[in-house]
Write a protein that holds these residues in place. Structure first.
Motif, PDB file in Angstrom:
ATOM      1  N   GLY A   9       0.827  -1.205   0.000  1.00  0.00           N
ATOM      2  CA  GLY A   9       0.000   0.000   0.000  1.00  0.00           C
ATOM      3  C   GLY A   9       0.858   1.250   0.000  1.00  0.00           C
ATOM      4  O   GLY A   9       0.627   2.191  -0.756  1.00  0.00           O
ATOM      5  N   ALA A  10       1.874   1.238   0.865  1.00  0.00           N
ATOM      6  CA  ALA A  10       2.738   2.415   0.974  1.00  0.00           C
ATOM      7  C   ALA A  10       3.531   2.614  -0.315  1.00  0.00           C
ATOM      8  O   ALA A  10       3.710   3.728  -0.789  1.00  0.00           O
ATOM      9  CB  ALA A  10       3.685   2.256   2.161  1.00  0.00           C
ATOM     10  N   TRP A  11       3.965   1.502  -0.891  1.00  0.00           N
ATOM     11  CA  TRP A  11       4.833   1.564  -2.066  1.00  0.00           C
ATOM     12  C   TRP A  11       4.023   1.913  -3.315  1.00  0.00           C
ATOM     13  O   TRP A  11       4.335   2.851  -4.040  1.00  0.00           O
ATOM     14  CB  TRP A  11       5.550   0.223  -2.226  1.00  0.00           C
ATOM     15  N   LEU A  12       2.925   1.172  -3.542  1.00  0.00           N
ATOM     16  CA  LEU A  12       2.137   1.381  -4.756  1.00  0.00           C
ATOM     17  C   LEU A  12       1.386   2.697  -4.715  1.00  0.00           C
ATOM     18  O   LEU A  12       1.051   3.270  -5.742  1.00  0.00           O
ATOM     19  CB  LEU A  12       1.138   0.235  -4.930  1.00  0.00           C
ATOM     20  N   GLY A  13       1.124   3.195  -3.498  1.00  0.00           N
ATOM     21  CA  GLY A  13       0.309   4.397  -3.382  1.00  0.00           C
ATOM     22  C   GLY A  13       1.062   5.677  -3.667  1.00  0.00           C
ATOM     23  O   GLY A  13       0.456   6.724  -3.799  1.00  0.00           O
ATOM     24  N   VAL A  14       2.373   5.589  -3.765  1.00  0.00           N
ATOM     25  CA  VAL A  14       3.189   6.798  -3.811  1.00  0.00           C
ATOM     26  C   VAL A  14       2.717   7.807  -4.845  1.00  0.00           C
ATOM     27  O   VAL A  14       2.529   8.975  -4.541  1.00  0.00           O
ATOM     28  CB  VAL A  14       4.670   6.444  -4.051  1.00  0.00           C
TER      29      VAL A  14
END
Ligand SMILES: Nc1nc2c(c(=O)[nH]1)N[C@H]1C(S)=C(S)[C@@H](COP(=O)(O)O)O[C@H]1N2
Ligand SMILES: [Mo]
Length: 578
Positions: free
Chosen positions: A236-241
């Motif tokens: 979530g943190a990575w793809l949401g950037v």
């Protein structure tokens, strides 16, 4: 036994054998707290992933935003004061930003707490019912999901305002159903863990074996949920950037990215100010006179920046007007007098010396002209301004007509407002604290009667006039200089008095006489003034105090008073060893 967690449980629904046999205890109900909490942790990670990827509901933030609206004003005030106190005591950083992070994690904590309590309830239910575990879990999970959906529907960023409401609803119900089934399955799996052979005798050893198995089960459950949490959270943190979500927080980041790679939100740091040639040079360490958009404090009732559909947005006037009328952003930008002014905005919750204050260049349409175009009827006295997040305030029409500085603001620092700071439109009312000035405006209703706005209903000052305040930003000990044989230490900071201007700033050292500081010409009548005082050096431990006198000759209130309900007063002091 080691495969139990991932096996079908090995007895019939409705089989109560485990509970009735001698010496075979079902799992302790308190274990339900752990299981419910662990399962909810995994659910939270999946919610996070869904939010970052598809903008599906993120219930932790929904819960917090909902509570922020429904809890009594006193509770909110106490909560806010505790958060701010915590941040200042432990020096955790920029008050408003850290507060938002704390609020978001509090939301996560609340959902986990809810999972723990619901897990306990479910275990108690299983003890009482002794059958149909999975069905019970499914029902409780769905009920919990339904309740959380109601919470979600009560806030502005609800599933109903998302592109695919059905998907969001199914997502929440599905995850909560999964939560209930997992918790109940855990119960039944652990309940089945008495070795059948040992169940007939009172052998303490068999109890011990059961305990070990259950512990292993819990460890494995913990491992599985932790894995989901870490993987889901990281994805979530990575793809949401670079998704929608980041753009929602600051549309400028996506649309106005400067070609030279500079951050459009920080260009203000290099702005050449109209008082650039002023003789009073700020002491080293004084805050920047102009606050870049990216550094301006943010305060509002939301854990997330609000999103207004800019493509379809208009500003409608209704109520006591000749006929309902609406303006497009294009009209607001071109058909009325454009007012561009430097403004210092402060939050009524700013403590003396606090960070919830900033100075920006505000550009907008003159409010009185827009109002005149809406043709209010003679009995019209106030405008009820509503915002997308449910925030609202009442503004007097006399105030709008008597003060040409009142604007419907669309730009900060000559750039369209960011989502954080109220895109596409916010009001500016000189001399009022931020709580009187809605961001993300969606409508204006012209009315005859005054009523309490959002924070007034929650116990804050109905007028919220800005108070005079002065702050020491720096005692520049590394910047001493010698003039005529005397060593000086530059001291500096700000003074602000709403729209009354600053006529004097005075410093007192070790409770000595008040002596005048130098004042730099402010950017406007409504901004703070930067001051500087060169202190004739004497070594030792010193306390410096500052006070200001406004343009009307009134001294700032020296009595120390907290922020609620009308704003903080008192003298700012700094202690240092020279
Ligand atoms: N719609 C809306 N407008 C709002 C608020 C809010 O919660 N919702 N908060 C107000 C408060 S309390 C302050 S201090 C200012 C802060 O504006 P800023 O976040 O752009 O600095 O916005 C005001 N306008
Ligand atoms: Mo505020």
């Amino acid at each position: 036994m080691q495969k139990r967690l991932f096996n079908n449980y090995n007895y019939q629904q409705g089989d109560t054998m485990q509970d009735t046999k001698k010496n075979v205890q079902p799992p302790h109900v308190l274990v339900g707290i752990l299981v419910g909490g662990l399962a909810m942790m995994a659910v939270t990670a999946l919610l996070f992933l869904g939010w970052r990827l598809l903008n599906l509901p993120f219930l932790p933030l929904d819960i917090f935003d909902w509570l922020a609206r429904v809890l009594p004003g006193d509770v909110i005030r106490l909560g806010t004061a505790s958060i701010v106190g915590f941040i200042t005591t432990f020096n955790l950083g920029q008050t408003d930003q850290v507060a938002k992070v704390i609020e978001q994690w509090m939301g996560v904590g609340m959902l986990l707490g809810l999972g723990a309590v619901a897990g306990l309830v479910l275990f108690v239910l299983h003890r009482l019912l002794k059958s149909r575990y999975l069905l019970t879990g499914a029902v409780v999970g769905l009920l919990l999901g339904g309740a959380l959906l109601l919470v979600n529907l009560a806030i502005p960023q609800s599933v109903m305002n998302s592109p695919a409401p059905i998907l969001g609803i199914l997502w929440v119900l599905g995850l909560m159903l999964g939560w209930g089934v997992l918790v109940s399955w855990s119960y039944s799996d652990m309940a089945a863990m008495a070795p059948a052979a040992a169940a007939n005798d009172a052998d303490t050893n068999s109890k011990a074996v059961t305990a070990v198995n259950r512990r292993q089960f819990l460890v494995r459950l913990g491992g599985a949920t932790a894995t989901i949490t870490v993987v889901g959270g990281a994805l979530g943190a990575w793809l949401g950037v670079n998704t929608d979500d980041a753009a929602a927080i600051d549309p400028l980041k996506n649309t106005n990215q400067n070609t030279d790679g500079t951050d459009p939100l920080m260009v203000g740091a290099a702005r050449v100010l109209p008082n650039a040639n002023d003789a009073v040079i700020p002491a080293n360490g004084t805050r920047p006179e102009f606050t870049p958009v990216g550094d301006h404090y943010r305060i509002d009732i939301n854990t997330r920046a609000q999103r207004v559909d800019l493509a379809t947005w208009t500003l409608p006037f209704s109520g006591l007007v000749e006929a309902p009328i609406e303006f497009t952003m294009e009209q607001l930008r071109t058909e009325f007098t454009t007012v561009e002014q430097f403004v210092t905005l402060a939050c009524i919750s700013n403590n003396v010396g606090g960070q919830l204050i900033g100075t920006q260049l505000w550009t907008g349409a003159r409010f009185s002209e827009v109002l005149a175009r809406a043709k209010p009827s003679p009995e019209a006295k106030y405008i009820h301004i509503r915002a997308v997040d449910g925030f609202d305030e009442y503004v007097s029409i006399d105030e709008i007509n008597n003060d040409p500085r009142c604007t419907l603001t669309y730009d900060w620092d000559n750039l369209p407002l960011t989502a954080v700071h109220g895109a596409p439109l916010r009001v500016y009312l000189p001399n009022r604290f931020g709580m009187k000035q809605p961001k993300w405006i969606t409508s204006m209703e012209v009315v005859a009667e005054w009523a309490e706005g959002y924070w007034v209903r929650r116990g804050w000052d109905a007028d919220a006039y800005m108070l005079s305040t002065s702050v020491i930003d720096t005692i520049a000990v590394d910047d001493t200089f010698v003039r005529d044989g005397v060593t000086y230490v530059p001291i500096g900071g700000i003074a602000h008095a709403g729209d009354r201007g600053i006529s004097k700033v005075q410093i007192s050292v070790d409770d000595g006489d008040w002596v005048d500081a130098q004042i730099r010409t402010p950017l406007s009548q409504t901004t703070w003034a930067i001051w500087r005082y060169d202190y004739p050096f004497t070594s030792g431990n010193h306390t410096f105090a500052v006070r200001c006198i406004n343009g009307d000759g009134e001294a700032q209130i020296e009595t120390a008073r907290g922020v609620a309900p009308s704003g903080a007063t008192g003298i700012h002091r700094e202690r240092t060893t020279l």
